[in-house]
Design a protein around this motif. Sequence first.
Motif, PDB file in Angstrom:
ATOM      1  N   TYR A  43       4.159   4.545  -7.500  1.00 22.42           N
ATOM      2  CA  TYR A  43       3.780   3.961  -8.789  1.00 22.42           C
ATOM      3  C   TYR A  43       2.671   4.771  -9.466  1.00 22.42           C
ATOM      4  O   TYR A  43       2.678   4.954 -10.685  1.00 22.42           O
ATOM      5  N   SER A  44       1.707   5.261  -8.680  1.00 23.76           N
ATOM      6  CA  SER A  44       0.575   5.973  -9.278  1.00 23.76           C
ATOM      7  C   SER A  44       1.008   7.287  -9.926  1.00 23.76           C
ATOM      8  O   SER A  44       0.317   7.799 -10.810  1.00 23.76           O
ATOM      9  N   SER A  70      -4.680  -0.935  -0.191  1.00 22.16           N
ATOM     10  CA  SER A  70      -3.787  -1.355  -1.272  1.00 22.16           C
ATOM     11  C   SER A  70      -4.592  -1.676  -2.525  1.00 22.16           C
ATOM     12  O   SER A  70      -4.444  -2.737  -3.132  1.00 22.16           O
ATOM     13  N   ASN A  98       0.824  -1.205   0.000  1.00 22.40           N
ATOM     14  CA  ASN A  98       0.000   0.000   0.000  1.00 22.40           C
ATOM     15  C   ASN A  98       0.863   1.261   0.000  1.00 22.40           C
ATOM     16  O   ASN A  98       0.592   2.213  -0.724  1.00 22.40           O
ATOM     17  N   SER A 146       2.525   2.110  -3.312  1.00 24.78           N
ATOM     18  CA  SER A 146       1.606   2.388  -4.413  1.00 24.78           C
ATOM     19  C   SER A 146       1.600   3.847  -4.840  1.00 24.78           C
ATOM     20  O   SER A 146       1.439   4.153  -6.025  1.00 24.78           O
ATOM     21  N   THR A 168      -7.733   3.958  -2.657  1.00 24.33           N
ATOM     22  CA  THR A 168      -7.453   3.502  -1.297  1.00 24.33           C
ATOM     23  C   THR A 168      -8.623   3.851  -0.383  1.00 24.33           C
ATOM     24  O   THR A 168      -9.771   3.571  -0.706  1.00 24.33           O
ATOM     25  N   ASP A 214      -4.179   5.938  -7.073  1.00 19.76           N
ATOM     26  CA  ASP A 214      -4.500   4.623  -6.532  1.00 19.76           C
ATOM     27  C   ASP A 214      -5.759   4.729  -5.681  1.00 19.76           C
ATOM     28  O   ASP A 214      -5.975   5.700  -4.965  1.00 19.76           O
ATOM     29  N   LEU A 245       1.550  -5.766  -5.802  1.00 20.69           N
ATOM     30  CA  LEU A 245       2.165  -4.469  -6.071  1.00 20.69           C
ATOM     31  C   LEU A 245       1.574  -3.848  -7.335  1.00 20.69           C
ATOM     32  O   LEU A 245       1.363  -4.537  -8.337  1.00 20.69           O
ATOM     33  N   ASN A 246       1.352  -2.538  -7.296  1.00 20.29           N
ATOM     34  CA  ASN A 246       0.943  -1.816  -8.506  1.00 20.29           C
ATOM     35  C   ASN A 246       2.123  -1.546  -9.431  1.00 20.29           C
ATOM     36  O   ASN A 246       1.955  -0.911 -10.483  1.00 20.29           O
TER      37      ASN A 246
END
Length: 340
Positions: free
Chosen positions: A88-89, A297, A82, A85, A223, A221, A203-204
């Motif tokens: 990554y986003s 996540s 989480n 993330s 959440t 993301d 995982l993203n």
Amino acid sequence: MEGFLASCTSGGCGAKIGAADLHDYLQALPQQHEPNLLVGFNDADDAAVYKISPERALISTIDFFSPMVDDPYTFGTIAAANALSDVYSMGGQPLYALNIVCFPERLPKKALAEMLSGGAAKVQEAGIVLVGGHSIYDHEPKYGLAVTGEIAPDQLIQNHTPEAGDVLILTKALGVSIVLAAARADVGDEQATAAAIASMQRLNKYAAAKFNDFQVHACTDITGFGLLAHSLEMAGTEHTLVIDTAELPILAKAAEFAAEFLVTAGGERNREHVGNQVDLTGITPAMQELLFDPQTSGGLLISVAEKDAALLLAAIQEDDPVARIIGVVNAREQEPIILL
């Protein structure tokens, strides 16, 4: 490990302070006027971004919460996934992470070791290093990471920059908190719970790795604020997101549990925050709960150019087959979100 989950009053991203309350609290903070701060808290984005050279910017984020599962190792993997993330986003690459640990003296130290091992496993999967952290005693266990990543400033992806004509992709199924609420009430389904846990551990990284070859204009993301509140952030003041609820990926049994009113306090806070900004007429009560359900996540909501949407979806589905096209972006109509 008995007592790990029972020691908590709430867990996962469902424990987040409500979006409306958080907005009010942040108003007391001073405004930022630093030219190298590309993204700060004023943007309600997923992480902070600070430019350190014309070619390089650092992404900084922190995320932690109390357990939503009873196994300490599993909890550690979810909390770490989480926290990673947010980097990554925004299209970035994580560099390193620091542990954040709160732990009750009364619980077995073995549980602490397993929780940290789970987090370290996800950090290793992300291909980065764990460089330290901070720990305190607390009444409830809590765990997460402070993550630093990097990105070229001209490749930065924010959560509120879609373009009219874009297509929306969601990479993970909804309903995590509802499925876990059913399990905690001893009316859950073992396979559904396992699927929810596997989704949270994912995982993203793998979906975000596909961005470079396509025109991704915005991403966030999903959440603790649920799909609708995060979609409102993406729509901003200039766009309307049209979401086809029939196309939403949903975890097995989640709709059934939602129809039985197995909902969460976090979902109700999200409903209060969204209020009358979204017309729910014609949307079943169960689907409404899924739209408000806090995701721990959760997946990425991606706004991508129409010409690239099918190719990006196909690329993401190679690793994340649950991903779906769920709607489109229009220039602002009467409402920020239209649900079909």
